[in-house]
Write a protein that holds these residues in place. Structure first.
Motif, PDB file in Angstrom:
ATOM      1  N   LYS A  95       0.901  -1.205   0.058  1.00 28.17           N
ATOM      2  CA  LYS A  95      -0.001  -0.034   0.047  1.00 28.17           C
ATOM      3  C   LYS A  95       0.830   1.211   0.040  1.00 28.17           C
ATOM      4  O   LYS A  95       1.713   1.722   0.876  1.00 28.17           O
ATOM      5  N   ALA A  96       0.797   2.068  -1.016  1.00 33.73           N
ATOM      6  CA  ALA A  96       1.637   3.055  -1.061  1.00 33.73           C
ATOM      7  C   ALA A  96       0.956   4.334  -0.979  1.00 33.73           C
ATOM      8  O   ALA A  96      -0.242   4.543  -1.294  1.00 33.73           O
ATOM      9  N   GLU A  97       1.453   5.477  -0.403  1.00 31.28           N
ATOM     10  CA  GLU A  97       0.927   6.662   0.034  1.00 31.28           C
ATOM     11  C   GLU A  97       2.007   7.735  -0.398  1.00 31.28           C
ATOM     12  O   GLU A  97       3.327   7.543  -0.722  1.00 31.28           O
ATOM     13  N   ARG A  98       1.572   9.281  -0.268  1.00 30.28           N
ATOM     14  CA  ARG A  98       2.721  10.165  -0.660  1.00 30.28           C
ATOM     15  C   ARG A  98       3.892   9.938   0.656  1.00 30.28           C
ATOM     16  O   ARG A  98       3.750   9.619   1.633  1.00 30.28           O
ATOM     17  N   ASN A  99       5.150  10.236  -0.258  1.00 31.08           N
ATOM     18  CA  ASN A  99       6.209  10.001   0.606  1.00 31.08           C
ATOM     19  C   ASN A  99       6.460   8.532   0.760  1.00 31.08           C
ATOM     20  O   ASN A  99       7.389   8.301   1.665  1.00 31.08           O
ATOM     21  N   ASN A 100       5.687   7.699   0.181  1.00 30.72           N
ATOM     22  CA  ASN A 100       5.961   6.285   0.506  1.00 30.72           C
ATOM     23  C   ASN A 100       5.387   5.267  -0.608  1.00 30.72           C
ATOM     24  O   ASN A 100       4.789   4.394  -0.688  1.00 30.72           O
ATOM     25  N   THR A 101       6.189   5.855  -1.719  1.00 27.47           N
ATOM     26  CA  THR A 101       6.074   5.220  -3.226  1.00 27.47           C
ATOM     27  C   THR A 101       7.299   4.297  -3.134  1.00 27.47           C
ATOM     28  O   THR A 101       8.130   4.131  -2.552  1.00 27.47           O
ATOM     29  N   HIS A 102       7.049   3.283  -4.346  1.00 22.91           N
ATOM     30  CA  HIS A 102       8.161   2.376  -4.600  1.00 22.91           C
ATOM     31  C   HIS A 102       8.831   2.444  -6.119  1.00 22.91           C
ATOM     32  O   HIS A 102       9.797   1.775  -6.276  1.00 22.91           O
ATOM     33  N   MET A 103       8.160   3.185  -6.867  1.00 21.41           N
ATOM     34  CA  MET A 103       8.571   3.218  -8.178  1.00 21.41           C
ATOM     35  C   MET A 103       9.076   4.489  -8.620  1.00 21.41           C
ATOM     36  O   MET A 103       8.874   5.786  -8.338  1.00 21.41           O
ATOM     37  N   PRO A 104      10.293   4.378  -9.316  1.00 24.10           N
ATOM     38  CA  PRO A 104      10.888   5.602 -10.066  1.00 24.10           C
ATOM     39  C   PRO A 104      10.016   6.387 -10.630  1.00 24.10           C
ATOM     40  O   PRO A 104       9.357   5.662 -11.616  1.00 24.10           O
ATOM     41  N   MET A 105      10.117   7.840 -10.801  1.00 28.47           N
ATOM     42  CA  MET A 105       9.226   8.611 -11.711  1.00 28.47           C
ATOM     43  C   MET A 105       9.921   8.760 -12.832  1.00 28.47           C
ATOM     44  O   MET A 105      10.879   9.116 -12.985  1.00 28.47           O
ATOM     45  N   ASN A 106       8.997   9.039 -14.020  1.00 31.14           N
ATOM     46  CA  ASN A 106       9.384   9.452 -15.320  1.00 31.14           C
ATOM     47  C   ASN A 106      10.541   8.551 -15.925  1.00 31.14           C
ATOM     48  O   ASN A 106      11.234   9.007 -16.604  1.00 31.14           O
ATOM     49  N   ILE A 107      10.702   7.364 -15.355  1.00 33.49           N
ATOM     50  CA  ILE A 107      11.579   6.276 -16.030  1.00 33.49           C
ATOM     51  C   ILE A 107      10.845   5.053 -16.704  1.00 33.49           C
ATOM     52  O   ILE A 107      10.033   4.421 -16.094  1.00 33.49           O
ATOM     53  N   PRO A 108      10.915   4.888 -18.067  1.00 35.16           N
ATOM     54  CA  PRO A 108      10.058   3.580 -18.676  1.00 35.16           C
ATOM     55  C   PRO A 108      10.831   2.404 -18.071  1.00 35.16           C
ATOM     56  O   PRO A 108      12.023   2.330 -17.976  1.00 35.16           O
ATOM     57  N   LEU A 109       9.943   1.522 -17.529  1.00 33.53           N
ATOM     58  CA  LEU A 109      10.254   0.257 -17.169  1.00 33.53           C
ATOM     59  C   LEU A 109       9.761  -0.775 -17.914  1.00 33.53           C
ATOM     60  O   LEU A 109       8.507  -0.967 -18.196  1.00 33.53           O
ATOM     61  N   GLY A 110      10.662  -1.954 -18.375  1.00 35.60           N
ATOM     62  CA  GLY A 110       9.966  -3.050 -18.794  1.00 35.60           C
ATOM     63  C   GLY A 110       9.439  -3.994 -17.646  1.00 35.60           C
ATOM     64  O   GLY A 110      10.207  -4.333 -16.872  1.00 35.60           O
ATOM     65  N   VAL A 111       8.358  -4.387 -17.845  1.00 30.80           N
ATOM     66  CA  VAL A 111       7.697  -5.388 -16.620  1.00 30.80           C
ATOM     67  C   VAL A 111       7.368  -6.644 -17.516  1.00 30.80           C
ATOM     68  O   VAL A 111       6.576  -6.726 -18.518  1.00 30.80           O
ATOM     69  N   ASN A 112       7.659  -7.771 -16.817  1.00 27.37           N
ATOM     70  CA  ASN A 112       6.962  -8.864 -17.070  1.00 27.37           C
ATOM     71  C   ASN A 112       6.042  -9.651 -16.206  1.00 27.37           C
ATOM     72  O   ASN A 112       5.921 -10.769 -16.092  1.00 27.37           O
ATOM     73  N   TYR A 113       5.835  -8.889 -15.259  1.00 22.17           N
ATOM     74  CA  TYR A 113       4.545  -9.234 -14.314  1.00 22.17           C
ATOM     75  C   TYR A 113       3.360  -8.378 -14.512  1.00 22.17           C
ATOM     76  O   TYR A 113       3.345  -7.269 -15.210  1.00 22.17           O
ATOM     77  N   VAL A 114       2.409  -8.959 -14.367  1.00 21.52           N
ATOM     78  CA  VAL A 114       0.984  -8.081 -14.337  1.00 21.52           C
ATOM     79  C   VAL A 114       0.959  -6.925 -13.162  1.00 21.52           C
ATOM     80  O   VAL A 114       1.291  -7.493 -11.913  1.00 21.52           O
ATOM     81  N   HIS A 115       0.916  -5.923 -13.607  1.00 23.32           N
ATOM     82  CA  HIS A 115       0.881  -4.620 -12.396  1.00 23.32           C
ATOM     83  C   HIS A 115      -0.510  -4.203 -12.297  1.00 23.32           C
ATOM     84  O   HIS A 115      -1.045  -3.674 -13.098  1.00 23.32           O
ATOM     85  N   LEU A 116      -0.893  -4.373 -11.011  1.00 20.77           N
ATOM     86  CA  LEU A 116      -2.490  -3.772 -10.953  1.00 20.77           C
ATOM     87  C   LEU A 116      -2.249  -2.909  -9.715  1.00 20.77           C
ATOM     88  O   LEU A 116      -1.732  -3.006  -8.605  1.00 20.77           O
ATOM     89  N   CYS A 117      -3.087  -1.822  -9.728  1.00 23.23           N
ATOM     90  CA  CYS A 117      -3.191  -0.616  -8.627  1.00 23.23           C
ATOM     91  C   CYS A 117      -4.645  -0.309  -8.628  1.00 23.23           C
ATOM     92  O   CYS A 117      -5.461  -0.240  -9.760  1.00 23.23           O
ATOM     93  N   LEU A 118      -5.050  -0.117  -7.340  1.00 22.81           N
ATOM     94  CA  LEU A 118      -6.378   0.422  -6.904  1.00 22.81           C
ATOM     95  C   LEU A 118      -6.086   1.606  -5.987  1.00 22.81           C
ATOM     96  O   LEU A 118      -5.376   1.528  -5.024  1.00 22.81           O
ATOM     97  N   PHE A 119      -6.621   2.897  -6.833  1.00 21.65           N
ATOM     98  CA  PHE A 119      -6.533   4.070  -5.814  1.00 21.65           C
ATOM     99  C   PHE A 119      -7.839   4.458  -5.247  1.00 21.65           C
ATOM    100  O   PHE A 119      -8.834   4.196  -5.480  1.00 21.65           O
ATOM    101  N   THR A 120      -7.556   4.405  -3.935  1.00 21.16           N
ATOM    102  CA  THR A 120      -8.702   4.675  -2.803  1.00 21.16           C
ATOM    103  C   THR A 120      -8.621   6.061  -2.363  1.00 21.16           C
ATOM    104  O   THR A 120      -9.518   6.574  -1.918  1.00 21.16           O
ATOM    105  N   GLU A 121      -7.645   6.832  -2.918  1.00 22.47           N
ATOM    106  CA  GLU A 121      -7.379   8.354  -2.581  1.00 22.47           C
ATOM    107  C   GLU A 121      -6.580   9.082  -3.656  1.00 22.47           C
ATOM    108  O   GLU A 121      -5.706   8.333  -3.999  1.00 22.47           O
ATOM    109  N   GLY A 122      -6.987  10.413  -4.083  1.00 24.27           N
ATOM    110  CA  GLY A 122      -6.317  10.813  -5.052  1.00 24.27           C
ATOM    111  C   GLY A 122      -6.228  10.297  -6.340  1.00 24.27           C
ATOM    112  O   GLY A 122      -6.944   9.544  -6.959  1.00 24.27           O
ATOM    113  N   GLY A 123      -4.737  10.404  -7.059  1.00 24.86           N
ATOM    114  CA  GLY A 123      -4.757   9.896  -8.395  1.00 24.86           C
ATOM    115  C   GLY A 123      -3.503  10.029  -8.886  1.00 24.86           C
ATOM    116  O   GLY A 123      -2.346  10.516  -8.083  1.00 24.86           O
TER     117      GLY A 123
END
Length: 295
Positions: free
Chosen positions: A30-58
């Motif tokens: 569960k990620a929130e402001r100042n507690n994220t895990h992904m680098p910003m503005n860097i394209p990443l090749g992914v070989n996993y299905v990546h799912l996100c549910l936004f419960t606040e903000g966007g």
């Protein structure tokens, strides 16, 4: 430098201290402001299905060059073998992130089939989000929290329990999938060809830049493949391959240790001059200018 085909989303998510990882198969955070895990503005090749549910903000996330605007109650879906990028988050956001490995999904025939159909249709239609109702969001959040609890337990049938709970999540978002007019109706014959073309393109775009290779692999004529891709995506085969090549080139250029000649060779250009000319024609910047701009 990370290789596209082996980029490991669970390892990246695990950089967040709150993350829970089940081997190479599953990761949750569960990620929130100042507690994220992904680098910003860097394209990443992914070989996993990546799912996100936004419960606040966007925020704005990108899949294969398509920007996806997300807000509260949106469920983001990034298929495996995609190029994924985090563009931005709002100041106050909260999201649940789940990464699912391909082998893990195939371990449960019902879960694997449901996920595969959903991902295939969404990729073909370039639709990478589902908007849930408040009730659906609440139910899916409960399932994600329960999945988190299961991941922390030790059980002789642990993998099967986790697969079943992931399947339950797919069932809970299925009504939002069915409500989207672009996604209704499942896969047609043309849709299957389009799905298979996308799969081939994601695996081979670095080395194979021309229509003939993909038509041959699909055992159809170049004209028929071109027609299907144009009708179903509104784009040409060349345009899709070019987008993937430029995104991958930009990703590689962000690593200052990576020589431009190496990038040209890795992307199967005739020589460095040919690559530089192609890149500038598509982006308006030379590779050197792009690198300096993004350092």
């Amino acid at each position: 430098m990370t290789n596209f085909d082996h980029f490991n989303i669970p390892q990246l998510i695990a950089r967040n201290n709150a993350a829970i990882v089940y081997g190479e198969a599953l990761a949750y955070v569960k990620a929130e402001r100042n507690n994220t895990h992904m680098p910003m503005n860097i394209p990443l090749g992914v070989n996993y299905v990546h799912l996100c549910l936004f419960t606040e903000g966007g925020g704005t996330l990108s899949v294969n060059g398509h920007d996806v605007e997300l807000q509260k109650n949106d469920f983001f879906v990034c298929p495996q073998n995609s190029i994924f990028e985090v563009k931005s988050f709002t100041n106050e956001f909260s999201k649940h992130t789940l990464a699912i490995g391909p082998r893990f999904a195939r371990g449960n025939c019902y879960f694997g089939a449901k996920l595969d159909n959903m991902l295939s249709v969404m990729r073909i239609q370039n639709v990478y989000k589902l908007t849930l109702t408040d009730k659906e969001c609440s139910v899916v959040t409960s399932h994600l929290n329960y999945l988190k609890q299961l991941m922390l337990q030790d059980h002789p049938y642990q993998e099967q329990r986790l697969q079943n709970e992931c399947y339950n999540i797919m069932l809970e978002i299925a009504p939002a999938f069915d409500r989207d007019g672009k996604l209704a109706g499942g896969l047609t014959r043309q849709g299957i060809i389009m799905r298979d073309f996308y799969d081939l393109a994601m695996r081979h775009f670095r080395q194979e830049h021309f229509l003939g290779f993909y038509a041959s692999k699909l055992c159809i004529s170049e004209q028929y493949l071109s027609l299907i891709v144009r009708e179903m995506s509104g784009r040409s085969v060349a345009d899709i391959l070019s987008t993937l090549l430029i995104i991958e080139a930009e990703r590689m250029l962000m690593d200052s240790r990576c020589p431009i000649k190496f990038i040209a060779d890795a992307l199967a250009f005739r020589d460095t001059t040919n690559f530089c000319s192609y890149f500038k024609n598509k982006t308006g910047l030379s590779p050197t200018q792009y690198r300096k701009k993004h350092q």
